[in-house]
Design an enzyme around this catalytic site. Sequence first.
Site, PDB file in Angstrom:
ATOM      1  CD  GLU A   1      -2.965  -6.599   4.977  1.00 13.64           C
ATOM      2  OE1 GLU A   1      -3.626  -5.568   5.184  1.00 13.64           O
ATOM      3  OE2 GLU A   1      -2.229  -6.738   3.975  1.00 13.64           O
TER       4      GLU A   1
ATOM      5  CB  CYS B   1      -0.973  -0.042   1.165  1.00 13.78           C
ATOM      6  SG  CYS B   1      -2.362   1.114   0.986  1.00 13.78           S
TER       7      CYS B   1
ATOM      8  CG  HIS C   1      -4.200  -3.779   2.346  1.00 10.49           C
ATOM      9  ND1 HIS C   1      -3.542  -3.470   3.518  1.00 10.49           N
ATOM     10  CD2 HIS C   1      -4.450  -2.601   1.727  1.00 10.49           C
ATOM     11  CE1 HIS C   1      -3.412  -2.150   3.609  1.00 10.49           C
ATOM     12  NE2 HIS C   1      -3.955  -1.604   2.539  1.00 10.49           N
TER      13      HIS C   1
END
Length: 378
Positions: free
Chosen positions: A351, A265, A349
């Site tokens: 995750e 990001c 992202h």
Amino acid sequence: MKPGLLALEDGRTFAGLGFGAEGVQTGEIVFNTSMTGYQEILTDPSYHKQIVTMTAPHIGNTGINPEDVESERVWVAGFVVRALSPVVSNWRSQIDLYEYLRDQGIIGLTGVATRSLVRHIREKGAMRAAIAHGDAAQDAAALVEVARSSPDMSGANLVDDVTCAEPYNWTQMSDSAWYSQHHYDGEGPLIVAYDTGIKRNILRMMTDRGLRVTVVPAHTTADEVLAMKPAGVFLSNGPGDPAAVTYMIDSVHDLLGKTPIFGICLGHQILALALGGKTEKMRFGHRGGNQPVKNLLTGVVEISAHNHGFAVTADSDLHGAEVTHINLNDNTIEGLRHVGLGAFSVQYHPEASPGPHDSLYLFDEFVDRVKGELAARD
């Protein structure tokens, strides 16, 4: 509930009922298309100074639990929903959304015509806004002026607001009910993670894979990082304009080629700027858990979680780095790698939290690079 009002800098207003805290707050109005995960969104530091509108119509039904927060506090400047659930039904919940925002000092609005609001943002772009709950919601013209006088996101360095004050070691792993791989024993390769607004699930993804993680403030210099002799460096997500975080750009530039680097990001944008590229403000950004990204190296399309309002410009001179991922909705750059300098990054992202797990392989790739670095030292 008392009256609530959202006022945009272009003069448009949206009425609703307030919940959470009372008063007035300002921020950039944005929207998120995730169907679930409002708790993680609220506590993501990347949303600092932003008023978030959820496109899903029914919010709050699963309440709030302490396990799923992504940081120590709520970071959004305001929260706008179509319908706040009057009932909470989840065995993990310990408090409802109304009380949570009230305790955190955050204004929420319910009963807002969010479809109309989101369409307006898509057509006019993200802009400055003011959200009010209580007496201040009675004067629409005054609230518009409050929005117009608030700071703009372009040129804003918000990393200083969210970064940690001191370095710390992260040892927590994921709950085995959600992720099966747990290898952390405190003896693995050392990773230095720059905190520009880091999410806890990112840290768990690294400890789950056996990495020792030391988190450092954003102002930590390259020399200070290299003195720790890390096997790799991680650049985290975060809020604001990446071009304004000049000290981070300088540090990453000085780290290039000296240790493997992985950015997510804001970290992706910082890496691109350190390589000589450029970034730009997007019209309304990407925020949600359902963005299609194509991996140009494999041809695989990943459904991914996003939260960004800036992007690396398509005409950037990245001095040898190649584009590895693109967004299939608008062809924006979503991933980079520089083979010679040992650095790679993605705009989205992997995750998740919330979101799909299609891109977790990127953490495995980082581990492989780190192990390769250690092998080269031996």
